[in-house]
Design a protein around this motif. Sequence first.
Motif, short mmCIF file in Angstrom:
data_model
loop_
_atom_site.label_atom_id
_atom_site.label_comp_id
_atom_site.label_asym_id
_atom_site.label_seq_id
_atom_site.Cartn_x
_atom_site.Cartn_y
_atom_site.Cartn_z
N GLY A 493 0.88 -1.27 -0.15
CA GLY A 493 0.04 -0.04 0.09
C GLY A 493 0.93 1.42 -0.07
N THR A 494 0.10 2.48 -0.20
CA THR A 494 0.88 3.66 -0.24
C THR A 494 0.07 4.78 0.49
N LEU A 495 0.71 5.34 1.37
CA LEU A 495 0.21 6.37 2.33
C LEU A 495 -0.05 7.43 1.72
N SER A 496 -0.91 8.48 2.35
CA SER A 496 -1.06 9.81 1.87
C SER A 496 -0.05 10.73 1.46
N ASN A 497 1.12 10.37 2.33
CA ASN A 497 2.26 11.33 1.90
C ASN A 497 3.13 10.64 1.16
N GLY A 498 2.88 9.70 0.56
CA GLY A 498 3.69 8.81 -0.65
C GLY A 498 4.51 7.47 0.02
N MET A 499 4.42 7.41 1.39
CA MET A 499 5.27 6.46 1.89
C MET A 499 4.62 5.02 1.53
N LYS A 500 5.48 4.04 1.11
CA LYS A 500 5.14 2.77 0.54
C LYS A 500 5.23 1.85 1.72
N TYR A 501 4.30 0.82 1.62
CA TYR A 501 4.71 -0.27 2.72
C TYR A 501 4.31 -1.57 2.30
N GLY A 502 4.82 -2.63 2.68
CA GLY A 502 4.31 -3.85 2.47
C GLY A 502 4.19 -4.64 3.88
N LEU A 503 3.17 -5.91 3.75
CA LEU A 503 2.72 -6.55 4.82
C LEU A 503 2.93 -7.82 4.40
N ILE A 504 3.91 -8.79 5.03
CA ILE A 504 3.88 -10.12 4.76
C ILE A 504 3.10 -11.04 5.93
N ASN A 505 2.00 -11.60 5.64
CA ASN A 505 1.37 -12.25 6.36
C ASN A 505 1.91 -13.62 6.75
N LYS A 506 2.67 -13.73 7.96
CA LYS A 506 3.29 -14.84 8.45
C LYS A 506 2.90 -15.01 9.60
N GLU A 507 2.52 -15.92 10.28
CA GLU A 507 2.47 -16.15 11.69
C GLU A 507 3.65 -16.74 12.05
N LEU A 508 4.02 -15.58 13.26
CA LEU A 508 5.45 -15.83 14.07
C LEU A 508 5.04 -16.51 15.35
N LYS A 509 6.03 -17.30 16.06
CA LYS A 509 5.80 -17.72 17.18
C LYS A 509 5.51 -16.94 18.07
N GLY A 510 4.33 -17.10 19.05
CA GLY A 510 4.00 -16.13 20.15
C GLY A 510 3.23 -15.15 19.66
N ASP A 511 2.65 -14.93 18.25
CA ASP A 511 2.07 -13.71 17.53
C ASP A 511 3.05 -12.54 17.69
N LYS A 512 4.28 -13.05 17.28
CA LYS A 512 5.33 -11.67 17.42
C LYS A 512 5.09 -11.00 16.20
N ILE A 513 5.34 -9.77 15.97
CA ILE A 513 5.21 -8.90 14.92
C ILE A 513 6.67 -7.97 14.94
#
Length: 910
Positions: A493-513
């Motif tokens: 996705g892209t934020l309103s100020n132009g910053m880009k981001y990515g989310l990798i949906n991978k479940e980590l141990k202990g629900d770590k992020i």
Amino acid sequence: MKNFLLTAAVVFYAGLSMPVFAQKAETPKYVGNIEGVKEYKLSNGMNVLLIPDQSQSNMVVNIIYNVGSKDEGYGEKGMAHLLEHMLFKSTKNLGDIKKQLSDKGGVANGTTYYDRTNYYEIFPSNDENLKWSLQMEADRMINATILQTDLDKEFSVVRNEFEIGENNPTRVMIQNVFSNAYTWHNYGNSTIGSKEDIERVKAPTLRKFYEKYYQPDNATLVIAGKFDENNALKYVGDYFSAIPKPARELGGTYTVEPAQNGEKYFEIKRNNDQQIIAAGYHAAAFADKDYAALSALNEILTADPSGYLYKGLVDSGNASSVWAYYIPARDPGIIYYNFDISKEKNLDEAAKLVKAQLDKISTINYTEEDLNRAKSKLLKDIATEKNNTINYAIGFTEIVGTGSYKLAFVYRDNVENLKLEDIKRVAAKYFKNNNRTLGVFRPSSNEERVLPTEFRSEQIATLTKDYKGKALEKEPAPFETSIANIKKNLTEGTLSNGMKYGLINKELKGDKIQGSFRFRIGNEKDLQGKSAVASMTASLLKSGTKTRTKEQIQDQLDQMKSSLNFYTSGQNLMVQFSTYKNDFPKVMAIMQDILANSTFPENELTKTIAENNTYLDGQLKDPEAIAYNELSRLSSPYPKTSIFYTSTLEEEIADNKKVTRAQVVDFYNNVLGASNGAGTIIGSLDAKAVGSELEKTFGKFTAKSKFEEVKPTLFETKKVDKNIITPDKENAVALGTSSFTMKQDSPEYPALVLANEILGSGGFLSARLPMRLREKDGISYGVGSYLSVPVTNDVSSWNYYAYLNPTKRDAVESAVKDEVSKALKTGFTQEELDSNKKSYANIRTTSLGMENTLINLENSKLLFGVPLERYDELNAKIQNLKLEDVNAVLKKYISLDKVTSIYAGDFNKK
């Protein structure tokens, strides 16, 4: 690669000859399951721990032997560590261990400490790797060759490792606190050993040590990550159960350190500008409940910014930093305190102030707030370790060495159950002057001496026998580590100020992020001469906001078992965080507050400058720091007006002193921003919710300064061999670089990558440079080469490094040049090409199973348009390379006539 089959019969050697033992393979017996750690045991006495984690794509095999420097006798100092080195040489059945580790492309290491020695291998998860690892560890448990010819070469390698430590003032101080504090116990001896013992021991003597301790009844095998449990148990039975339990009884060590009779004092005089005051107190063993209380007390005393010692010495400006070191040990250990003192301070006066603060520890009126803050920090660290399965399995090494893996859970429970009276009790019990190593001897009467409680093996067995642990945690979902699956689970996705981001949906141990953001900032005009300002600004971002003090920020992060860090590099502001699913919004709120409302207190700037400069003072006469600094200045001679200019260490210290709060605030308000940045988060989160949180956090974080990328300049390197004399230094360093033009999308890049793999960086110490200097000649502990080829510009370089004894300076230079010259003249062999193709492919698979790799790949895509598929494409191109392609590219880009080399060390030594 040699193969072997170890099933019902093994040849077991004890001395010159022993009969063949035939024994039916046995399935390990199930013992229990404590919080996901499944325990099994073989009748020969070997313990087996399985820690399955299907969310991983890697697995680790870690074998721990209950032998360390504590177990060494007279004339044996350093033998446990030397043996660790030798077990990477060869076995009777397998042959060259390092070569096979290299071929399989895994990450491997061995370590030795006071109570234990371990060996581990991290590989991509598959049955072949699991089977090979267990075969190999079973074979080197009893069939290591330990040849005198190998030992003769390894002496100087281990000696060089010793010398590297001798150059480090902090490591020298730690060792001297321990050696002065202990009168009889072997914890007073350096694990790396005595140079005299190391260099005089003969192979038959080392073999006796090996045959005594490297046996199944003295070992714990840990298998963790993604693996088939049934197959794992079968292979353990096949390869280890056939090894008979030895007839000898180890008996264990029985030396108990007597109570100290009075305060001890020592002084070290070395050629260095770094000033350090250190103190050590005899304390509790890991099995003792007091260990948890003392660990919490350490946090209460040293935490930045809330610690009592921190406030009393760092806030006051009398010390630039304070930290504590308290290892989990089988027997009563030492709590070590380190105080870095600016060279501008009078050391004798500082020592008086330090002692005054230490004397207060037993009388401070500690509060519930102190206790809760410390418990939050300790429990965060425990959770962080537990929820990284590979590190967790390797981390068990130290705990097993203390007597039982169950003590890790006992310690956690003890931390959770701490009461304020426990803190006050241990402060009064252990922090007495006559239990301290720091000052001078003073006659004194009516001393109440401290005698730590000894824990025997039967006591630990009773303590842990019926321990069940807490309820099992939910296992994370399996995740196939492939580019195709990563793309399938990727949201951008892209934020309103132009910053880009990515989310990798991978479940980590202990629900770590966890996540990492990279914001590209500034331009040549706005950044000119502001390197120190930029660094200080990033360092101070967590020093307080309009709504939170520095202490509150740290407390809130610790309570959530979370971390948040900022730093700058060139035209980049880097932000990294880790947290857990339920606390993700709260951590983002703290980050938003920091980016919008930081206050930069003047006293925090003063402390940060002092801390940074104290560190730099310690680098002024360090060969490695001097060499890297001079190499950069010689090979990239930018003018002072350039943002790429490399300051001398003295200039860096002076620049730090000139930084003002007004400059920091101006840089924060005008240069920092997220508009030209990107970030990647990995974990099991709702994509829409993540986009909303990131918009709140970064959407208004924009810079007034326009971002314009500043391109570096290629300076053609010349043939230079420069010596820099650093008097009274036990270790030396050799560094070299050669520049050329290339980008990562160049058609010749894959061939150059593989050429460098063969020459200096590939495999497990099996490339030409480490094979020559470490394995064959035995003149360097660490040697290798690496490439620096960027994505966005074509200013590139090939580089090498070597650590050495100063007397080996000419031998190292000759060996490095000889190996590079041979490669250029006659080229590599087909065998080298095939072997390194295989190991390169395997290490790429291993790397793809690591969260940081996934984050970096996606950030490169967002920032520079590098497609994720390029990761596989590079490996495919390398696998298709022909020998003539690799040899031709090496000759095209590498020439000894263009290598600039720096040698730093005490080359006047004889």
